[in-house]
Write an enzyme that holds these catalytic residues in place. Structure first.
Site, mmCIF file in Angstrom:
data_model
loop_
_atom_site.group_PDB
_atom_site.id
_atom_site.type_symbol
_atom_site.label_atom_id
_atom_site.label_comp_id
_atom_site.label_asym_id
_atom_site.label_seq_id
_atom_site.Cartn_x
_atom_site.Cartn_y
_atom_site.Cartn_z
ATOM 1 N N SER A 109 0.838 -0.890 -0.004
ATOM 2 C CA SER A 109 0.701 0.356 0.148
ATOM 3 C C SER A 109 0.962 1.033 -0.401
ATOM 4 O O SER A 109 0.657 2.431 0.251
ATOM 5 C CB SER A 109 -0.679 0.276 1.353
ATOM 6 N N LYS A 112 -0.279 3.575 -2.860
ATOM 7 C CA LYS A 112 -1.084 4.788 -2.868
ATOM 8 C C LYS A 112 -0.310 6.696 -2.339
ATOM 9 O O LYS A 112 -0.817 7.307 -2.844
ATOM 10 C CB LYS A 112 -1.781 5.093 -1.174
ATOM 11 N N SER A 271 -6.102 3.795 4.790
ATOM 12 C CA SER A 271 -5.441 2.855 3.416
ATOM 13 C C SER A 271 -7.005 1.955 2.825
ATOM 14 O O SER A 271 -7.013 0.811 2.519
ATOM 15 C CB SER A 271 -4.078 2.171 4.053
#
Length: 442
Positions: A109, A112, A271
């Site tokens: 993640s 991101k 997230s």
């Protein structure tokens, strides 16, 4: 979504234990500005403007100590044999410490961070997403505009306005249709599998209500809208269908989302995979590209290049980081964060820094409910480290910033791939590295 602390380590993907109500989610957004987050003070204004990069500049005594400690602690067996890491000074951009910093690794993640940077740059922090209702030929069409934050309350307001318009036109019954044609039919990204649907990420559509994780979020929203119309005294005939609104349809009602800056901060704090994939498509459209994984990732690459971030060994196939084919070096993530913290980009990118979870911040991915920064060595960094987490089976990452003992801000990125240790043990080791950069674990 985040993986629950009690979830099976074998799954490894970010997931929450349960989905909160829309009102609770909005309350959480406010709560995330609570005392722990406030204790770090780390806005982009805390950083000096860029100076010439001095990667080989001499280290001061505090930096030498950090580098020495990281040399030893990076050998922690919990971190396995594949660790990429780097620490840079946010002001001078000199390298304080590095280990396989340019090696391409699965970032999970941490992807991101790139998605957020591109969305804020292309769309702008004040951008809002619009959901519309239009009428034509006896049909009300709910038109999706890429708003992942649309709630039942928002739909109710749209239904109330639409019902009033129908009454004024002396209409008592309508058909209901959804138009989610802003995005093409959902597909799997390279590196995804069907097991992701729908609990880890929903098929990416331009219309969804309450962030519900269902296979067809557009039809789900349309059915909710139809029920709300019925509550307003409108007779809805037939089943809710899907189709593009006609060019001659009359606008009846619309709803605008909160500002993109708010959405980005929330996406990073928890997230949120679905928010990331929607933002990737909206960024693609705003840059003149198709609303696909390919169009979005091409837009991300263009934006990072504009900021001077190296794309060597940089490969992404989605916006959330769920793809197991993504590869980003630790140095690239650190440079990206340094750009976001640069006051010259403050008006656009400060929301990336603001959105980073703070060590010990309840409601974020670094909160105590996830067992983060709660060991003897890392607890000292609570409130002092801001960082984006990343969790996939076989890949964990932590990239962020902290004010070190020398009084200067340091940007760091640590990515672990392939360790056979338990995920919670790996996270504890990564938290310890961040506490080392801060200097509280001396």
């Amino acid at each position: 979504m985040l993986r629950s602390p009690s979830a099976s380590p074998a799954r490894g993907r970010h997931r929450k234990a349960r989905t909160p109500s829309p009102s609770l989610r909005r309350a959480t957004l406010l709560a995330l500005t609570a005392p722990v987050a406030g204790s770090i003070l780390a806005g982009p204004s805390a950083f000096a403007a860029d100076k010439p990069v001095a990667k080989n500049a001499a280290l001061d005594s505090a930096e030498r100590k950090v580098a020495k400690n990281l040399d030893g602690r990076a050998q922690d067996t919990r971190l396995g044999n594949t660790l990429g890491g780097v620490v840079i000074d946010a002001d001078s951009r000199k390298t304080v410490w590095g280990h396989e910093a340019t090696t391409a690794l699965m970032p999970a993640s941490n992807t991101k961070l790139a998605t957020a940077t591109a969305a804020l740059t292309v769309l702008g922090p004040d951008h809002r997403f619009t959901t519309k209702v239009v009428y034509g030929g006896g049909t009300l069409t709910l038109v999706g505009g890429g708003d992942r934050t649309l709630t039942t309350g928002d739909l109710k307001a749209l239904a109330k306005t639409a019902a009033a318009g129908l009454r004024n036109a002396r209409l008592t019954s309508v058909k209901v249709r959804v138009d989610d044609s802003l995005f093409p039919k959902p597909t799997l990204a390279t590196g995804w599998n069907t097991g992701y649907y729908p609990d880890t990420v929903a098929p990416v559509r331009a219309l969804v209500v309450d962030g519900r994780m269902v296979t067809d979020t557009a039809l789900d929203a349309g059915r909710s809208f139809a029920q709300l119309l019925t509550q307003q005294g409108v007779t809805v005939t037939g089943q809710v269908t899907r189709g593009a609104a006609g060019t001659g349809n009359v606008p009846v009602a619309q709803h605008q989302s909160d500002r993109l800056s708010v959405i980005v901060k929330h996406m990073l704090k928890v997230s949120d995979n679905d928010a990331a994939e929607t933002l990737l498509r909206m960024t693609a459209l705003a840059s003149g590209r198709p609303a696909t994984f390919e169009g979005g990732t091409a837009a991300v690459r263009t934006v990072l290049t504009r900021y001077g971030v190296s794309l060597d060994h940089f490969v992404i196939h989605d916006g959330s980081g769920l793809s197991r084919a993504n590869r980003i070096p630790a140095r690239t993530l650190a440079d990206l964060l340094a750009v976001a913290a640069d006051p010259r980009h403050s008006s656009t990118l400060k929301y990336v820094v603001d959105g980073l979870p703070v060590a010990g911040e309840a409601g974020s991915t670094l909160g105590p409910e996830w067992g983060r920064f709660d060991t003897a060595h890392s607890r000292c960094a609570v409130g002092k480290v801001k960082a984006k987490t990343g969790t996939l089976t076989g890949a964990l990452a932590l990239s962020g910033l902290t004010k070190a003992k020398d009084g200067r801000w340091k940007v760091f990125s640590f990515i672990e791939n392939g360790s056979t240790a338990a995920p919670d043990a790996i996270k504890d080791a990564l938290d310890g590295l961040a506490a080392t950069v801060n200097g509280c674990w001396a």
